[in-house]
Motif scaffolding. Structure first.
Motif, PDB file in Angstrom:
ATOM      1  N   CYS A 154      -3.822  -8.310  -7.807  1.00  0.00           N
ATOM      2  CA  CYS A 154      -2.733  -7.653  -7.075  1.00  0.00           C
ATOM      3  C   CYS A 154      -1.742  -7.038  -8.051  1.00  0.00           C
ATOM      4  CB  CYS A 154      -2.052  -8.670  -6.157  1.00  0.00           C
ATOM      5  SG  CYS A 154      -0.851  -7.940  -5.023  1.00  0.00           S
ATOM      6  N   SER A 155      -2.229  -6.046  -8.788  1.00  0.00           N
ATOM      7  CA  SER A 155      -1.362  -5.308  -9.700  1.00  0.00           C
ATOM      8  C   SER A 155      -0.715  -4.149  -8.947  1.00  0.00           C
ATOM      9  CB  SER A 155      -2.185  -4.765 -10.871  1.00  0.00           C
ATOM     10  OG  SER A 155      -3.105  -3.782 -10.382  1.00  0.00           O
ATOM     11  N   HIS A 156       0.197  -3.454  -9.599  1.00  0.00           N
ATOM     12  CA  HIS A 156       0.839  -2.316  -8.946  1.00  0.00           C
ATOM     13  C   HIS A 156      -0.172  -1.209  -8.681  1.00  0.00           C
ATOM     14  CE1 HIS A 156       4.783  -3.991  -8.928  1.00  0.00           C
ATOM     15  NE2 HIS A 156       4.807  -4.164 -10.230  1.00  0.00           N
ATOM     16  N   SER A 157      -1.184  -1.073  -9.515  1.00  0.00           N
ATOM     17  CA  SER A 157      -2.212  -0.053  -9.238  1.00  0.00           C
ATOM     18  C   SER A 157      -3.019  -0.423  -7.997  1.00  0.00           C
ATOM     19  CB  SER A 157      -3.147   0.110 -10.447  1.00  0.00           C
ATOM     20  OG  SER A 157      -3.851  -1.095 -10.712  1.00  0.00           O
ATOM     21  N   HIS A 158      -3.291  -1.734  -7.798  1.00  0.00           N
ATOM     22  CA  HIS A 158      -3.945  -2.190  -6.567  1.00  0.00           C
ATOM     23  C   HIS A 158      -3.076  -1.842  -5.350  1.00  0.00           C
ATOM     24  CE1 HIS A 158      -6.111  -5.104  -9.314  1.00  0.00           C
ATOM     25  NE2 HIS A 158      -7.116  -4.683  -8.549  1.00  0.00           N
ATOM     26  N   ILE A 159      -1.771  -2.058  -5.464  1.00  0.00           N
ATOM     27  CA  ILE A 159      -0.856  -1.809  -4.343  1.00  0.00           C
ATOM     28  C   ILE A 159      -0.827  -0.323  -4.004  1.00  0.00           C
ATOM     29  CG2 ILE A 159       1.546  -1.968  -3.568  1.00  0.00           C
ATOM     30  CD1 ILE A 159       1.783  -4.354  -5.595  1.00  0.00           C
ATOM     31  N   ARG A 160      -0.786   0.534  -5.045  1.00  0.00           N
ATOM     32  CA  ARG A 160      -0.795   1.981  -4.786  1.00  0.00           C
ATOM     33  C   ARG A 160      -2.081   2.396  -4.083  1.00  0.00           C
ATOM     34  NH1 ARG A 160       2.063   2.150  -9.780  1.00  0.00           N
ATOM     35  NH2 ARG A 160       0.122   2.271 -10.964  1.00  0.00           N
ATOM     36  N   LYS A 161      -3.195   1.815  -4.499  1.00  0.00           N
ATOM     37  CA  LYS A 161      -4.484   2.130  -3.864  1.00  0.00           C
ATOM     38  C   LYS A 161      -4.469   1.727  -2.393  1.00  0.00           C
ATOM     39  CE  LYS A 161      -9.472   1.413  -4.367  1.00  0.00           C
ATOM     40  NZ  LYS A 161     -10.550   0.758  -5.178  1.00  0.00           N
ATOM     41  N   LEU A 162      -3.932   0.529  -2.105  1.00  0.00           N
ATOM     42  CA  LEU A 162      -3.852   0.082  -0.717  1.00  0.00           C
ATOM     43  C   LEU A 162      -2.918   0.979   0.084  1.00  0.00           C
ATOM     44  CD1 LEU A 162      -4.545  -1.914   1.519  1.00  0.00           C
ATOM     45  CD2 LEU A 162      -2.704  -3.403   0.684  1.00  0.00           C
ATOM     46  N   GLY A 163      -1.814   1.382  -0.507  1.00  0.00           N
ATOM     47  CA  GLY A 163      -0.882   2.276   0.173  1.00  0.00           C
ATOM     48  C   GLY A 163      -1.548   3.577   0.583  1.00  0.00           C
ATOM     49  N   ARG A 164      -2.331   4.150  -0.333  1.00  0.00           N
ATOM     50  CA  ARG A 164      -3.038   5.400  -0.008  1.00  0.00           C
ATOM     51  C   ARG A 164      -4.077   5.170   1.086  1.00  0.00           C
ATOM     52  NH1 ARG A 164      -2.668   5.922  -5.728  1.00  0.00           N
ATOM     53  NH2 ARG A 164      -4.762   5.062  -5.987  1.00  0.00           N
ATOM     54  N   MET A 165      -4.749   4.024   1.051  1.00  0.00           N
ATOM     55  CA  MET A 165      -5.775   3.709   2.044  1.00  0.00           C
ATOM     56  C   MET A 165      -5.191   3.610   3.446  1.00  0.00           C
ATOM     57  SD  MET A 165      -8.131   0.238   2.231  1.00  0.00           S
ATOM     58  CE  MET A 165      -9.058   0.592   0.740  1.00  0.00           C
ATOM     59  N   LEU A 166      -3.991   3.035   3.560  1.00  0.00           N
ATOM     60  CA  LEU A 166      -3.397   2.796   4.875  1.00  0.00           C
ATOM     61  C   LEU A 166      -2.540   3.961   5.373  1.00  0.00           C
ATOM     62  CD1 LEU A 166      -2.324  -0.975   4.648  1.00  0.00           C
ATOM     63  CD2 LEU A 166      -4.512   0.008   5.369  1.00  0.00           C
ATOM     64  N   ARG A 167      -2.360   4.981   4.558  1.00  0.00           N
ATOM     65  CA  ARG A 167      -1.449   6.076   4.897  1.00  0.00           C
ATOM     66  C   ARG A 167      -1.741   6.729   6.252  1.00  0.00           C
ATOM     67  NH1 ARG A 167      -0.707   9.270  -0.149  1.00  0.00           N
ATOM     68  NH2 ARG A 167       0.783   7.613  -0.614  1.00  0.00           N
ATOM     69  N   PRO A 168      -3.003   6.892   6.649  1.00  0.00           N
ATOM     70  CA  PRO A 168      -3.252   7.577   7.936  1.00  0.00           C
ATOM     71  C   PRO A 168      -3.011   6.711   9.176  1.00  0.00           C
ATOM     72  CG  PRO A 168      -5.154   7.743   6.434  1.00  0.00           C
ATOM     73  CD  PRO A 168      -4.263   6.693   5.900  1.00  0.00           C
ATOM     74  N   TYR A 169      -2.765   5.404   8.987  1.00  0.00           N
ATOM     75  CA  TYR A 169      -2.804   4.479  10.131  1.00  0.00           C
ATOM     76  C   TYR A 169      -1.406   4.013  10.540  1.00  0.00           C
ATOM     77  CZ  TYR A 169      -7.700   4.283   8.713  1.00  0.00           C
ATOM     78  OH  TYR A 169      -8.990   4.611   8.377  1.00  0.00           O
ATOM     79  N   ARG A 170      -1.268   3.756  11.851  1.00  0.00           N
ATOM     80  CA  ARG A 170       0.005   3.234  12.372  1.00  0.00           C
ATOM     81  C   ARG A 170      -0.060   1.723  12.588  1.00  0.00           C
ATOM     82  NH1 ARG A 170       4.770   4.884  14.209  1.00  0.00           N
ATOM     83  NH2 ARG A 170       5.739   3.993  16.067  1.00  0.00           N
ATOM     84  N   TYR A 171      -1.053   1.239  13.328  1.00  0.00           N
ATOM     85  CA  TYR A 171      -1.166  -0.202  13.619  1.00  0.00           C
ATOM     86  C   TYR A 171      -2.371  -0.773  12.876  1.00  0.00           C
ATOM     87  CZ  TYR A 171       2.184   0.869  17.305  1.00  0.00           C
ATOM     88  OH  TYR A 171       3.293   1.291  17.989  1.00  0.00           O
ATOM     89  N   VAL A 172      -2.080  -1.601  11.862  1.00  0.00           N
ATOM     90  CA  VAL A 172      -3.121  -2.119  10.973  1.00  0.00           C
ATOM     91  C   VAL A 172      -3.223  -3.637  11.145  1.00  0.00           C
ATOM     92  CG1 VAL A 172      -3.898  -2.361   8.582  1.00  0.00           C
ATOM     93  CG2 VAL A 172      -2.674  -0.282   9.309  1.00  0.00           C
ATOM     94  N   GLY A 173      -4.352  -4.098  11.681  1.00  0.00           N
ATOM     95  CA  GLY A 173      -4.569  -5.534  11.822  1.00  0.00           C
ATOM     96  C   GLY A 173      -4.888  -6.165  10.486  1.00  0.00           C
ATOM     97  N   MET A 174      -4.166  -7.213  10.118  1.00  0.00           N
ATOM     98  CA  MET A 174      -4.346  -7.891   8.825  1.00  0.00           C
ATOM     99  C   MET A 174      -5.180  -9.148   9.031  1.00  0.00           C
ATOM    100  SD  MET A 174      -1.355  -9.315   6.295  1.00  0.00           S
ATOM    101  CE  MET A 174      -1.702 -10.026   4.686  1.00  0.00           C
ATOM    102  N   LEU A 175      -6.430  -9.098   8.581  1.00  0.00           N
ATOM    103  CA  LEU A 175      -7.335 -10.251   8.664  1.00  0.00           C
ATOM    104  C   LEU A 175      -7.242 -11.020   7.361  1.00  0.00           C
ATOM    105  CD1 LEU A 175     -10.609  -8.853  10.289  1.00  0.00           C
ATOM    106  CD2 LEU A 175      -9.380 -10.884  11.033  1.00  0.00           C
TER     107      LEU A 175
END
Length: 396
Positions: A154-175
């Motif tokens: 969970c580095s900052h580069s991991h966080i940026r990657k996740l941010g880009r992945m979720l950008r198109p979505y409004r309601y994201v279920g966290m499993l």
């Protein structure tokens, strides 16, 4: 409270820069509930921590699910904003709302736009989990694997990657359960950890503490302590939880002697049967404590209490009737009563008890366990079961 809000605000601003702002639309992390209530609470804490990490909102369930193993039958209602002080979330800068609020205000039809899974293994029984929460799954092409997890880092580069992945979505279920960062459900979680470069560890360390018991839950616990233990009386709290669930079934057996072979084959805590009474006595002696509050699964209380009484220890315990009303201390003072023997009057029967402080949450063993945790957190010394999420809630 000012300190908590300041620390979290600084944390959010730092990670806002790291994640490059997730989206131009508002994104909601929707924690999906796993297992019993304490595991579900861990999931909520992980959802809050992820939302802070990404500078988005968390969408909380209106109710938690009761524990099938303890309560059986249909789900019993545990109302989230009765259990927790949501004002503390707001004061700590956690952007949040409830599922029902999103439905009413924004016309959401309870269909998730994406699922975010934190494990490498196959997806769990998603439809069943969502049905229990009244939610609907997105198309499978939007079932995503998180780039951050215990195994991936969970580095900052991991966080940026996740941010880009979720950008198109409004309601994201966290499993996610115990996958966001290491062992969030056990003992102190990451609260005492040196997280180093692990941003998820730090997020849980700073964000999870914003989810706290409501004043009504603390009132129930405080009332029990005053009446049955004694105001300002030092006491030992003990949590005995054989692990896993089939081991509880073994402890339920009526015979005094349990099969060593069965214990070794079934239990990860087979040592507990021989050790817990000597450990209780040793802590009583070390800290000069005569009062012992005991939490254990209701079905194995007979065995646990027999063993304690055989050693001269009178257990104090909480029962379903103590959820019924807010108790008042006995008129004229007097010594504390013991719920484990020589029963006092039931809560609110003839001692001036007030109205039930949890008006919408159904009395259940799941609710009882959560109030017990608040009692145990007030103890002078706590003896827990390291593997158990219930012990984890007390420690955290």
């Amino acid at each position: 409270m000012i300190w908590l809000a300041t620390v979290l605000a600084a944390f959010v601003l730092a990670n806002f820069a790291a994640s490059d702002s997730i989206s131009s639309i508002e994104t909601f992390i929707v924690p999906l509930l796993w297992h019993g209530p304490n595991n579900q609470i861990t999931t909520l804490k992980e959802g809050i921590s992820l939302a802070l990490l990404l500078n988005v909102s968390v969408l909380l369930p209106d109710t938690l699910l009761s524990h099938k193993f303890s309560d059986g039958g249909p789900d019993l209602q545990l109302v989230t904003n009765e259990l927790f002080d949501v004002r503390l979330l707001r004061a700590a800068g956690v952007a949040h709302s409830f599922i029902s609020g999103a439905e009413q205000a924004g016309g959401w039809n309870r269909t998730l736009d994406a699922l975010l899974y934190f494990r490498d293994e196959p997806f769990p029984a998603v439809t069943r989990m969502l049905d229990a929460m009244g939610l609907k799954a997105p198309p499978m092409e939007h079932w995503l694997r998180s780039p951050i997890s215990v195994t991936r880092g969970c580095s900052h580069s991991h966080i940026r990657k996740l941010g880009r992945m979720l950008r198109p979505y409004r309601y994201v279920g966290m499993l996610c359960y115990d996958d966001f960062t290491l062992q969030t459900h056990k003992l102190a979680g990451t609260l005492l950890s040196d997280c180093g470069a692990d941003a998820c560890c730090q997020a849980y360390k700073e964000g999870s503490v914003a989810l706290r018991h409501s004043l009504n839950m603390l009132d129930l616990a405080g009332s029990f302590v005053r009446q049955y233990i004694g105001a300002d009386t030092p006491f030992l709290a003990v949590h005995i939880r054989p692990m896993p669930d089939p081991c509880v079934e073994l402890w339920r057996q009526p015979q005094e002697e349990l099969s060593e072979r069965e214990m070794e084959d079934t239990c990860r805590t087979d040592f507990m049967l021989d050790r817990f009474v000597p450990n209780v006595r040793a802590l009583q002696a070390a800290f000069n404590l005569s009062r012992v509050f005991v939490m254990t699964h209701p079905t194995i209380r007979p065995r646990v209490f027999r063993m304690l009484r055989a050693a001269g220890i009178q257990p104090i315990y909480m029962d379903m009737k103590h959820l019924a009303t807010r108790e008042s201390p006995p008129a004229g003072g007097g010594g504390p009563a013991t719920a484990g023997g020589g029963e006092p009057a039931p809560a609110g029967s003839d001692n001036g008890g007030g109205p039930a402080p949890l008006a919408r949450s159904a009395p259940s063993f799941s609710l009882l366990a959560m109030v017990e945790e608040a009692v145990a957190a007030a103890a002078t010394v706590f003896l827990g079961t390291a593997e158990s999420s219930m012990t984890g809630m007390v420690v955290q």
